[in-house]
Motif scaffolding. Structure first.
Motif, PDB file in Angstrom:
ATOM      1  N   LEU A  75       0.809  -1.219   0.000  1.00 24.70           N
ATOM      2  CA  LEU A  75       0.000   0.000   0.000  1.00 24.70           C
ATOM      3  C   LEU A  75       0.844   1.272   0.000  1.00 24.70           C
ATOM      4  CD1 LEU A  75      -2.787  -1.021   2.550  1.00 24.70           C
ATOM      5  CD2 LEU A  75      -2.800  -1.217   0.042  1.00 24.70           C
ATOM      6  N   ASN A  76       2.164   1.095   0.017  1.00 25.54           N
ATOM      7  CA  ASN A  76       3.093   2.227   0.014  1.00 25.54           C
ATOM      8  C   ASN A  76       2.806   3.184   1.175  1.00 25.54           C
ATOM      9  OD1 ASN A  76       5.291   3.627  -0.960  1.00 25.54           O
ATOM     10  ND2 ASN A  76       4.049   4.921  -2.307  1.00 25.54           N
ATOM     11  N   CYS A  77       2.724   2.608   2.371  1.00 26.37           N
ATOM     12  CA  CYS A  77       2.499   3.407   3.574  1.00 26.37           C
ATOM     13  C   CYS A  77       3.281   2.779   4.723  1.00 26.37           C
ATOM     14  CB  CYS A  77       1.008   3.491   3.908  1.00 26.37           C
ATOM     15  SG  CYS A  77       0.250   1.916   4.386  1.00 26.37           S
ATOM     16  N   SER A  78       3.201   3.363   5.893  1.00 24.41           N
ATOM     17  CA  SER A  78       3.940   2.847   7.053  1.00 24.41           C
ATOM     18  C   SER A  78       3.164   1.713   7.726  1.00 24.41           C
ATOM     19  CB  SER A  78       4.169   3.973   8.069  1.00 24.41           C
ATOM     20  OG  SER A  78       2.926   4.344   8.649  1.00 24.41           O
ATOM     21  N   GLU A  79       3.884   0.930   8.523  1.00 21.54           N
ATOM     22  CA  GLU A  79       3.237  -0.129   9.300  1.00 21.54           C
ATOM     23  C   GLU A  79       2.243   0.477  10.297  1.00 21.54           C
ATOM     24  OE1 GLU A  79       5.852  -3.063  11.024  1.00 21.54           O
ATOM     25  OE2 GLU A  79       7.077  -3.130   9.191  1.00 21.54           O
ATOM     26  N   THR A  80       2.562   1.643  10.812  1.00 15.09           N
ATOM     27  CA  THR A  80       1.651   2.341  11.733  1.00 15.09           C
ATOM     28  C   THR A  80       0.339   2.672  11.034  1.00 15.09           C
ATOM     29  OG1 THR A  80       3.553   3.284  12.884  1.00 15.09           O
ATOM     30  CG2 THR A  80       1.411   4.343  13.254  1.00 15.09           C
ATOM     31  N   GLU A  81       0.422   3.078   9.782  1.00 12.65           N
ATOM     32  CA  GLU A  81      -0.791   3.385   9.007  1.00 12.65           C
ATOM     33  C   GLU A  81      -1.609   2.116   8.761  1.00 12.65           C
ATOM     34  OE1 GLU A  81      -3.781   5.245   6.712  1.00 12.65           O
ATOM     35  OE2 GLU A  81      -2.445   5.923   8.306  1.00 12.65           O
ATOM     36  N   VAL A  82      -0.950   1.006   8.500  1.00 11.24           N
ATOM     37  CA  VAL A  82      -1.651  -0.266   8.312  1.00 11.24           C
ATOM     38  C   VAL A  82      -2.396  -0.619   9.603  1.00 11.24           C
ATOM     39  CG1 VAL A  82      -1.386  -2.752   7.892  1.00 11.24           C
ATOM     40  CG2 VAL A  82      -0.045  -1.110   6.548  1.00 11.24           C
ATOM     41  N   GLN A  83      -1.727  -0.481  10.737  1.00  6.08           N
ATOM     42  CA  GLN A  83      -2.375  -0.754  12.027  1.00  6.08           C
ATOM     43  C   GLN A  83      -3.564   0.180  12.242  1.00  6.08           C
ATOM     44  OE1 GLN A  83       1.133  -0.451  14.613  1.00  6.08           O
ATOM     45  NE2 GLN A  83       0.714  -2.556  15.254  1.00  6.08           N
ATOM     46  N   ARG A  84      -3.393   1.452  11.930  1.00  8.34           N
ATOM     47  CA  ARG A  84      -4.485   2.417  12.091  1.00  8.34           C
ATOM     48  C   ARG A  84      -5.699   1.988  11.276  1.00  8.34           C
ATOM     49  NH1 ARG A  84      -7.243   6.004   9.796  1.00  8.34           N
ATOM     50  NH2 ARG A  84      -6.142   5.999   7.819  1.00  8.34           N
ATOM     51  N   ARG A  85      -5.463   1.558  10.041  1.00 10.55           N
ATOM     52  CA  ARG A  85      -6.566   1.112   9.177  1.00 10.55           C
ATOM     53  C   ARG A  85      -7.250  -0.137   9.741  1.00 10.55           C
ATOM     54  NH1 ARG A  85      -4.422   1.817   2.931  1.00 10.55           N
ATOM     55  NH2 ARG A  85      -3.707   3.969   3.151  1.00 10.55           N
ATOM     56  N   ALA A  86      -6.460  -1.030  10.294  1.00 12.87           N
ATOM     57  CA  ALA A  86      -7.020  -2.274  10.843  1.00 12.87           C
ATOM     58  C   ALA A  86      -7.804  -2.029  12.135  1.00 12.87           C
ATOM     59  CB  ALA A  86      -5.900  -3.282  11.097  1.00 12.87           C
ATOM     60  N   PHE A  87      -7.367  -1.054  12.935  1.00 12.13           N
ATOM     61  CA  PHE A  87      -8.006  -0.798  14.225  1.00 12.13           C
ATOM     62  C   PHE A  87      -9.067   0.292  14.174  1.00 12.13           C
ATOM     63  CE2 PHE A  87      -3.994  -2.750  15.788  1.00 12.13           C
ATOM     64  CZ  PHE A  87      -4.568  -3.790  16.496  1.00 12.13           C
ATOM     65  N   SER A  88      -9.233   0.956  13.025  1.00 14.83           N
ATOM     66  CA  SER A  88     -10.236   2.020  12.957  1.00 14.83           C
ATOM     67  C   SER A  88     -11.635   1.423  13.084  1.00 14.83           C
ATOM     68  CB  SER A  88     -10.089   2.811  11.653  1.00 14.83           C
ATOM     69  OG  SER A  88     -10.421   2.004  10.546  1.00 14.83           O
ATOM     70  N   ALA A  89     -12.588   2.268  13.405  1.00 16.92           N
ATOM     71  CA  ALA A  89     -13.976   1.798  13.545  1.00 16.92           C
ATOM     72  C   ALA A  89     -14.867   2.627  12.621  1.00 16.92           C
ATOM     73  CB  ALA A  89     -14.436   1.931  14.993  1.00 16.92           C
ATOM     74  N   PRO A  90     -15.449   2.013  11.611  1.00 18.28           N
ATOM     75  CA  PRO A  90     -15.276   0.626  11.172  1.00 18.28           C
ATOM     76  C   PRO A  90     -13.881   0.428  10.578  1.00 18.28           C
ATOM     77  CG  PRO A  90     -16.623   1.816   9.585  1.00 18.28           C
ATOM     78  CD  PRO A  90     -16.368   2.754  10.733  1.00 18.28           C
ATOM     79  N   PRO A  91     -13.433  -0.827  10.548  1.00 19.41           N
ATOM     80  CA  PRO A  91     -12.083  -1.082  10.030  1.00 19.41           C
ATOM     81  C   PRO A  91     -11.985  -0.794   8.531  1.00 19.41           C
ATOM     82  CG  PRO A  91     -13.233  -3.144  10.458  1.00 19.41           C
ATOM     83  CD  PRO A  91     -14.119  -2.045  10.958  1.00 19.41           C
ATOM     84  N   LEU A  92     -10.824  -0.337   8.123  1.00 26.19           N
ATOM     85  CA  LEU A  92     -10.545  -0.095   6.701  1.00 26.19           C
ATOM     86  C   LEU A  92      -9.772  -1.266   6.103  1.00 26.19           C
ATOM     87  CD1 LEU A  92      -9.574   3.671   7.004  1.00 26.19           C
ATOM     88  CD2 LEU A  92     -11.755   2.706   6.238  1.00 26.19           C
ATOM     89  N   LEU A  93      -9.220  -2.104   6.972  1.00 26.14           N
ATOM     90  CA  LEU A  93      -8.586  -3.359   6.581  1.00 26.14           C
ATOM     91  C   LEU A  93      -9.058  -4.421   7.562  1.00 26.14           C
ATOM     92  CD1 LEU A  93      -4.839  -2.379   5.936  1.00 26.14           C
ATOM     93  CD2 LEU A  93      -6.530  -3.064   4.229  1.00 26.14           C
ATOM     94  N   HIS A  94      -9.330  -5.608   7.053  1.00 31.11           N
ATOM     95  CA  HIS A  94      -9.724  -6.708   7.929  1.00 31.11           C
ATOM     96  C   HIS A  94      -8.451  -7.376   8.426  1.00 31.11           C
ATOM     97  CE1 HIS A  94     -11.991  -9.978   9.578  1.00 31.11           C
ATOM     98  NE2 HIS A  94     -11.275 -10.842   8.886  1.00 31.11           N
TER      99      HIS A  94
END
Length: 175
Positions: A75-94
């Motif tokens: 996704l050409n982003c940071s691991e922190t951004e991936v975590q943010r997407r996964a933990f957002s509500a609703p999630p942006l990544l499963h």
């Protein structure tokens, strides 16, 4: 014998009917089949086969899942951004959260160039209430309601090939 991770208590629980005798009679009168099994050994073996199939699918889900660094590169982003997407509500990544704290991202969500179209809409509907295995199966198995010239497509493939989220969202509402 059958090689199984399932003990006899689990198999017994999986084979006991949640229906009352009256409910079974009503369903049989309406044309339902397979509600009575005279051979408890046959039923136990069927339950064990089903549980083993589910265990195989879960193993496949985890073995093909991506770690944070792989998703960040894709996704050409940071691991922190991936975590943010996964933990957002609703999630942006499963994501699948393992007991050891590891976060795995199921691969069905991606193409070689990034996320599948309309992923956020699907995850908004399913939220965290749908199990990783149920969502994995839903997104990957062909569905007769998603017919193309080549036959039925999985929701994942439908979104990739048509870009039309409506039929998939309609199906996801019933999960």
């Amino acid at each position: 014998g059958i090689s199984s991770p399932v003990d006899s208590t689990t198999a017994r629980a999986a084979t006991s009917s949640p229906l009352t005798a009256t409910e079974v009679q009503v369903l049989i009168a309406g044309g339902a089949r397979g509600l009575r099994c005279e051979d408890p050994t046959k039923l136990k073996h069927a339950a064990i086969r089903l549980l083993n199939m589910m265990a195989r699918e879960y193993r496949e889900l985890l073995e093909t899942a991506l770690d944070l660094s792989s998703v960040a590169r894709l996704l050409n982003c940071s691991e922190t951004e991936v975590q943010r997407r996964a933990f957002s509500a609703p999630p942006l990544l499963h994501a699948v959260h393992l007991k050891n704290g590891q976060l795995l991202i199921p691969q069905w969500q991606f193409t070689s160039s990034g996320e599948i179209p309309h992923l956020a809409s699907i995850l908004t509907l399913t939220g965290k209430s749908v199990s990783p295995l149920a969502l994995y199966r839903f997104m990957r198995l062909p569905n007769c309601d998603l017919e193309s010239q080549g036959g039925p497509l999985s929701p994942r493939d439908w979104l990739i090939h048509t870009g039309n989220p409506k039929p998939v969202l309609d199906l996801a509402r019933f999960m």
